[in-house]
Design a protein around this motif. Structure first.
Motif, short mmCIF file in Angstrom:
data_model
loop_
_atom_site.label_atom_id
_atom_site.label_comp_id
_atom_site.label_asym_id
_atom_site.label_seq_id
_atom_site.Cartn_x
_atom_site.Cartn_y
_atom_site.Cartn_z
N SER A 188 -3.82 1.83 -12.11
CA SER A 188 -2.53 2.37 -11.70
C SER A 188 -1.54 1.57 -11.79
N HIS A 201 -7.88 -5.03 -0.20
CA HIS A 201 -6.63 -4.34 -0.04
C HIS A 201 -5.66 -4.87 0.81
N THR A 256 -3.07 9.08 -6.37
CA THR A 256 -4.70 9.32 -6.38
C THR A 256 -5.52 8.57 -5.76
N GLU A 257 -5.14 7.56 -4.87
CA GLU A 257 -5.87 6.76 -3.93
C GLU A 257 -5.63 7.29 -2.49
N VAL A 295 -8.84 7.84 -0.66
CA VAL A 295 -9.73 6.60 -0.29
C VAL A 295 -9.14 5.80 0.78
N GLY A 296 -7.84 5.50 0.62
CA GLY A 296 -7.08 4.65 1.46
C GLY A 296 -6.79 5.06 2.91
N SER A 355 0.74 -1.09 0.04
CA SER A 355 -0.10 0.04 0.12
C SER A 355 1.03 1.37 0.01
N SER A 410 -11.99 11.51 4.39
CA SER A 410 -11.82 11.79 2.88
C SER A 410 -11.94 13.26 2.45
N ALA A 416 -5.26 0.24 -6.95
CA ALA A 416 -5.98 0.03 -7.88
C ALA A 416 -5.44 -0.54 -9.22
N ALA A 440 -0.24 1.62 -3.64
CA ALA A 440 -1.14 2.66 -3.79
C ALA A 440 -0.61 3.88 -4.32
N PRO A 491 -9.98 -0.85 -4.48
CA PRO A 491 -10.10 0.48 -4.80
C PRO A 491 -8.84 1.41 -4.56
N ILE A 492 -8.16 0.99 -3.67
CA ILE A 492 -6.92 1.56 -3.10
C ILE A 492 -5.51 1.23 -3.84
#
Length: 284
Positions: free
Chosen positions: A223, A248, A152-153, A156-157, A113, A174, A220, A149, A217-218
């Motif tokens: 990416s 994740h 851009t995440e 989210v993360g 991550s 967030s 991703a 990660a 989603p983190i």
């Protein structure tokens, strides 16, 4: 696959760095330099945000059983949000440790991550004095990235890591992070972007194993695919495993035997733990 239980010692180098070895570490430490070296290969284990020690110990045990030392590395949410006073300080400590230790040994990266972002900050510092740190770069024989990660995440993360079971607080954090990145460009956002660029161009050209899933989603898929393509265009050999469904930083937990199978094969292919002379003989 069961790991045999082994005794180990743990040396806290800083609040963010701890060295774990099967040997008893009695060494004095001066400016992160160990006075006595173990002679083993070293794995840099860059943890995900808010990772519990018991979760990271599964990976520590794996590498201890492969006769390696493990440098466990973590950062806090505050250090992530304020890189000039946080992650960049940790990155400087990592670089100082690598520059001073395991001089003739192999090193391996295994990051999760936001560990990818932290390592990118290390590379930013190495790139500023690339000739100076070429011996550090040359120590690495492989890199493993699990749920890496990108910048851009972050929004989210980070909320999920800090408030894993509280959706209301996740949403609030967030929104704050999005505000933070708009407002604090000089001390935060531009550093994230520079580090992201560095991760994609990567000073470390050794083979890489990437673990991701289509439902994360983190870390991703899109990416990570861009990273894969960028590295392959630079001649880096990339081993790539993408599961249809996996959380994740949960690929090991969800697909343990398959994960370990890929990791074992990768380490065997790059001859991690094999001496330089033995690697040369194998090529002849």
């Amino acid at each position: 696959m069961a790991f045999s239980k082994r005794s180990f010692s743990r040396l806290e180098l800083t609040k963010n760095l701890a060295l774990i070895s099967r040997d008893q570490i009695n060494s004095k430490v001066t400016n992160l330099k160990l006075h006595d070296q173990t002679g083993r290969p070293c794995v840099l284990l860059l943890s995900w945000l808010m990772a519990k020690r018991k979760h990271m110990m599964k990976f520590v045990d794996y590498y201890l059983n492969k006769d390696c030392d493990v440098l466990c590395i973590n950062v806090t949410p505050w250090q992530l949000l304020w890189p000039t006073k946080g992650t960049q300080i940790v990155a400087a400590d990592i670089l100082r440790f690598l520059d001073s230790n395991y001089v003739n040994g192999q090193c391996l990266l295994h990051g999760f991550s936001v560990g990818a972002y932290l390592w990118a900050e290390v590379m930013v510092q190495m790139a500023a004095q690339q000739d100076r740190y070429k011996p550090v770069i040359d120590k690495f024989v492989g890199q493993v990235w699990d749920s890496a990660a990108d910048v851009t995440e972050i929004s989210v993360g980070l909320p999920v890591a800090v408030f894993p079971k509280n959706y209301v607080m996740q949403k609030a954090l967030s929104q704050y992070i999005q505000y933070h990145m708009r407002t604090f460009n000089k001390v935060a956002t531009r550093h994230y972007i520079r580090a992201s660029q560095m991760f994609h161009t990567n000073l470390i050209k050794c083979p890489a194993q990437i673990f991701i899933s289509k439902t994360d989603p983190i870390g991703a898929e899109a990416s990570n695919m861009r990273v894969k393509e960028s590295w392959e265009n630079m001649g880096v050999k990339v081993y790539f495993k993408c599961w249809e469904k996996s959380p994740h930083v949960g690929h090991y937990q969800k697909h343990r035997e398959e994960y370990l199978g890929h990791l074992d094969k990768f380490l065997e292919d790059i001859k991690f733990g094999v001496s330089a002379s033995e690697r040369l003989k194998a090529k002849l």
